[in-house]
Motif scaffolding. Structure first.
Motif, PDB file in Angstrom:
ATOM      1  N   UNK A 182      35.652  35.369  40.492  1.00 30.23           N
ATOM      2  CA  UNK A 182      36.427  35.184  39.259  1.00 30.23           C
ATOM      3  C   UNK A 182      36.216  36.392  38.354  1.00 30.23           C
ATOM      4  N   UNK A 183      37.322  37.062  37.989  1.00 28.91           N
ATOM      5  CA  UNK A 183      37.250  38.253  37.151  1.00 28.91           C
ATOM      6  C   UNK A 183      37.168  37.887  35.671  1.00 28.91           C
ATOM      7  N   UNK A 212      37.045  44.363  35.404  1.00 31.67           N
ATOM      8  CA  UNK A 212      36.253  43.611  36.365  1.00 31.67           C
ATOM      9  C   UNK A 212      37.078  43.323  37.627  1.00 31.67           C
ATOM     10  N   UNK A 213      38.333  42.945  37.432  1.00 33.63           N
ATOM     11  CA  UNK A 213      39.220  42.662  38.572  1.00 33.63           C
ATOM     12  C   UNK A 213      39.467  43.923  39.402  1.00 33.63           C
ATOM     13  N   UNK A 242      44.854  36.179  42.610  1.00 32.45           N
ATOM     14  CA  UNK A 242      45.685  35.021  42.338  1.00 32.45           C
ATOM     15  C   UNK A 242      45.392  34.497  40.942  1.00 32.45           C
ATOM     16  N   UNK A 243      46.378  33.790  40.394  1.00 31.83           N
ATOM     17  CA  UNK A 243      46.216  33.159  39.084  1.00 31.83           C
ATOM     18  C   UNK A 243      46.556  31.681  39.213  1.00 31.83           C
ATOM     19  N   UNK A 244      47.853  31.346  39.192  1.00 30.06           N
ATOM     20  CA  UNK A 244      48.238  29.944  39.365  1.00 30.06           C
ATOM     21  C   UNK A 244      48.019  29.458  40.783  1.00 30.06           C
ATOM     22  N   UNK A 245      48.247  30.353  41.748  1.00 32.82           N
ATOM     23  CA  UNK A 245      48.026  30.000  43.147  1.00 32.82           C
ATOM     24  C   UNK A 245      49.051  29.040  43.713  1.00 32.82           C
ATOM     25  N   UNK A 292      40.344  36.663  44.516  1.00 33.00           N
ATOM     26  CA  UNK A 292      39.885  37.091  43.195  1.00 33.00           C
ATOM     27  C   UNK A 292      40.729  36.369  42.154  1.00 33.00           C
ATOM     28  N   UNK A 293      40.100  35.487  41.416  1.00 30.02           N
ATOM     29  CA  UNK A 293      40.788  34.663  40.424  1.00 30.02           C
ATOM     30  C   UNK A 293      40.918  35.451  39.110  1.00 30.02           C
TER      31      UNK A 293
END
Length: 265
Positions: A5-6, A11-12, A25-28, A44-45
């Motif tokens: 998780x960023x 960080x991402x 991904x975000x909503x996924x 990677x969230x």
């Protein structure tokens, strides 16, 4: 499957550099197939990156963060007033629950031939901004696509979309098996600004693109049905699919173009 998780964009970006076979991904909402195909070693969230969740601007320019959800777009007075065709597309996007998590950037970067939100952005010459460890760059959205599921980006995050609204009339229609929760059989977005036309649509080529031959023909003001059909065939690249035949989509697209021209006359 490894999960990270960023905390922020930097960080991402560092995580992407360290783990090139991880997927952002975000909503996924469209992640299951990618994970099922074992294309990635981990995820990677970036869902908590609030700096990418916004809609700012006015009549002269609107900027949208890449992690803005579809429901946020739908509920935005700015989008409804200055980009009504995009607002209309959002109304037909999946379900309320999916619109709550699905993001604009995610729908674009997924690069599906049936992607609903790509066409309405292409027809207004949307610019996309990407960020990497090396820095930032901005290009026209249509320049980002390079074929079926192929994007001209590497170790980059899409951060925002910039749109200059025009005074225009518009047409949008989407065809599917049902009104909601369907994969698009085909869609058409047509804008008319003064005497110029701008067109795009989904599920009509290996990737969503502008219909440049139709734009040139319709903007000339001199054409007949045969001219429209020829320009249309030059612009699209249909293949047989499980949801509809090539003949069906070609016939329906021609009818939609005629309907749009009548409405915008």
């Amino acid at each position: 499957m490894i999960y990270k998780k960023a905390k922020d964009i930097n960080d991402a970006l560092l995580m992407m550099q360290e783990s090139p076979r991880f997927v952002l991904f975000s909503g996924g909402s469209d992640m299951s197939l990618k994970l099922f195909q074992n294309r990635y070693e981990g995820m990677i969230d970036i869902s908590s990156l609030e700096e990418l969740q916004y809609i700012n601007g006015d009549a002269s320019c609107i900027k949208i963060g890449a992690l803005t959800t579809i429901n946020t777009l739908l509920e935005s007075p700015l989008i409804e007033k200055y980009l009504p065709h995009l607002h209309e597309v959002c109304k037909t996007f999946a379900s309320h629950q999916i619109r709550n998590i699905a993001t604009l950037g995610g729908n674009i970067i997924n690069d599906s031939p049936a992607g609903d939100l790509i066409a309405p952005l292409l027809v207004v010459d949307t610019k996309v901004t990407l960020q990497s460890i090396e820095g930032e760059r901005t290009l026209l959205l249509e320049e980002l696509f390079d074929g079926f599921k192929s994007l001209k980006m590497k170790n980059e995050i899409v951060t925002s979309f910039t749109i200059i609204p025009r005074k225009e009339s518009w047409y949008y229609r989407k065809v599917g098996a049902r009104e909601r929760l369907n994969v698009t059989k085909l869609s058409l977005v047509m804008l008319k600004s003064e005497d110029k036309f701008y067109l795009s649509g989904a599920s009509l080529s290996p990737y969503v693109k502008r219909f440049k031959n139709l734009e040139k023909l319709l903007s000339s003001g001199i054409f007949n049905d045969a001219d429209i059909q020829k320009a249309m065939r030059d612009d699209i690249s249909l293949s047989e699919g499980s949801r509809s035949t090539k003949e069906y989509r070609e016939r329906v697209l021609f009818n939609m173009i005629k309907e749009a021209l009548e409405q915008l006359a």
